[in-house]
Write an enzyme that holds these catalytic residues in place. Sequence first.
Site, PDB file in Angstrom:
ATOM      1  N   HIS A  48      -4.312 -13.322  -3.771  1.00 17.63           N
ATOM      2  CA  HIS A  48      -4.457 -12.203  -2.620  1.00 17.63           C
ATOM      3  C   HIS A  48      -5.811 -12.260  -1.670  1.00 17.63           C
ATOM      4  O   HIS A  48      -5.604 -12.274  -0.642  1.00 17.63           O
ATOM      5  CB  HIS A  48      -4.888 -10.992  -3.437  1.00 17.63           C
ATOM      6  CG  HIS A  48      -5.092  -9.670  -2.701  1.00 17.63           C
ATOM      7  ND1 HIS A  48      -4.035  -9.173  -2.022  1.00 17.63           N
ATOM      8  CD2 HIS A  48      -6.065  -8.824  -2.205  1.00 17.63           C
ATOM      9  CE1 HIS A  48      -4.240  -7.929  -1.480  1.00 17.63           C
ATOM     10  NE2 HIS A  48      -5.442  -8.003  -1.409  1.00 17.63           N
ATOM     11  N   HIS A  75      -6.764  -3.980  -4.975  1.00 13.39           N
ATOM     12  CA  HIS A  75      -6.723  -2.374  -5.215  1.00 13.39           C
ATOM     13  C   HIS A  75      -5.786  -2.279  -6.620  1.00 13.39           C
ATOM     14  O   HIS A  75      -6.009  -1.356  -7.418  1.00 13.39           O
ATOM     15  CB  HIS A  75      -5.625  -1.961  -4.178  1.00 13.39           C
ATOM     16  CG  HIS A  75      -6.511  -1.574  -3.001  1.00 13.39           C
ATOM     17  ND1 HIS A  75      -7.021  -0.529  -2.716  1.00 13.39           N
ATOM     18  CD2 HIS A  75      -6.890  -2.523  -1.853  1.00 13.39           C
ATOM     19  CE1 HIS A  75      -7.808  -0.377  -1.609  1.00 13.39           C
ATOM     20  NE2 HIS A  75      -7.769  -1.529  -0.996  1.00 13.39           N
ATOM     21  N   HIS A 102       0.848  -1.262   0.056  1.00 16.89           N
ATOM     22  CA  HIS A 102      -0.162  -0.093  -0.102  1.00 16.89           C
ATOM     23  C   HIS A 102       0.818   1.376  -0.122  1.00 16.89           C
ATOM     24  O   HIS A 102       0.931   2.222   0.664  1.00 16.89           O
ATOM     25  CB  HIS A 102      -1.032   0.183   1.234  1.00 16.89           C
ATOM     26  CG  HIS A 102      -2.159  -0.748   0.911  1.00 16.89           C
ATOM     27  ND1 HIS A 102      -2.912  -0.724  -0.094  1.00 16.89           N
ATOM     28  CD2 HIS A 102      -2.792  -2.000   1.890  1.00 16.89           C
ATOM     29  CE1 HIS A 102      -4.024  -1.558   0.006  1.00 16.89           C
ATOM     30  NE2 HIS A 102      -3.610  -2.375   0.852  1.00 16.89           N
ATOM     31  N   HIS A 121     -11.120 -28.485   0.780  1.00 13.40           N
ATOM     32  CA  HIS A 121     -11.591 -29.259  -0.412  1.00 13.40           C
ATOM     33  C   HIS A 121     -11.010 -28.286  -1.682  1.00 13.40           C
ATOM     34  O   HIS A 121     -10.718 -28.601  -2.580  1.00 13.40           O
ATOM     35  CB  HIS A 121     -13.054 -28.706  -0.587  1.00 13.40           C
ATOM     36  CG  HIS A 121     -13.756 -28.979  -1.778  1.00 13.40           C
ATOM     37  ND1 HIS A 121     -13.908 -30.355  -2.455  1.00 13.40           N
ATOM     38  CD2 HIS A 121     -14.395 -28.214  -2.705  1.00 13.40           C
ATOM     39  CE1 HIS A 121     -14.307 -30.244  -3.768  1.00 13.40           C
ATOM     40  NE2 HIS A 121     -14.635 -28.779  -3.798  1.00 13.40           N
TER      41      HIS A 121
END
Length: 385
Positions: free
Chosen positions: A234, A128, A58, A296
Amino acid sequence: MSSNDTCKNLPNIISSFIDTFVDFTVAGIFLPPSPPPPPPFQTTYPPADRLIAVGDLHGDLSKSKQALRLAGLIDSDDNWSGGSATLVQVGDIFDRGGQELKILYFLEKLKRQATKNGGCVVTMNGNHEIMNIDGNFFCTQPSGLDEFKNWAFWYTIGNNMKTLCNVVHKNSTNQTAPDDLYHGIPFSFPGVKEEYADGFRARIAALRPKGPIAVRFLSKNLTVVVVGGSVFVHGGLLARHVDYGLEKINNDVRDWIMGLKEKVCDDMVRSRESMVWLRKFSNEAVGECDCGLLEHVLATIPGARRMVIGHTIQSRGINAVCGNKGVRIDVGLSKGCVDGLPEVLEIRRDSDLRILRSRQGCDRLGREELVAPEKDLPMEVEVKA
């Protein structure tokens, strides 16, 4: 000899010089020469002797470098020192900070240096990145607008210099002529102060599909990658994503960023259960992590042992759930988030998991054992200065 004849004889090095000039002005970095052409877009990598995973950055270049230095991947001069190690950064370079371009350039430099030394740097798309390509700047800071405004100024100057000698032409394949940069972008935006309008225009121009920064940097990002037994994404993967095809997802997103594909499926990158927005495995409350679902999904990916995710800030630092099948690595390190202390995940020989933390964030020196409340297998924590 006429000026036109002179221009015809100018070598390509003039164009390279202009690009280097613009890069250094924008990012303060001289990028190493480009490595040989990369292999075809790669979704699966073999196990790495040393694999480092870094969470959301960020827009905080200083803290990004701290994290990489903590992992021993860069030296005191900010050059690659990781040898044959593999680094995966799980996305969200954008927003909340004002050094997004500088981080893009820095990671590009490390990619080239790592390749030369037998290492590998993998960058990924977070929510983002997708938001910014879509022109959604809800989380963008004024400093982030200023950085792109500065980029657009120098980028346009560079292209104007090239057009003087016909080095770049309108509608060329890999370049944008000066009068194309802002094509179709409005001059003002409802509710946006006039002082920020140029920053928004520059950001849209740079990051929209087929935009110069999108093509140069973001088109190289993966949306999912498998390194040995570790699956990186992510937000998280669901079985339907795997059924669609991990390689197809990466190709679809890349082609959309390159402007070769008009759109990409919302279920992959925009909906709440898409790969970059999903929080089913990253919410800190233990009861909210569906271990059965996670197991799974992993079972549908050959050889997968764990899923490594960012996206959701972990107030207690990097941690694992579901018998270490889910590892959450977003520590909110950016000053624009919670200004967390840098931490990185280290995986050795595909099985030995360690958390590397700075000494500043620990009450005692040396190493400590971290056993999650969920009775997960212990992950060794190495505390460094």
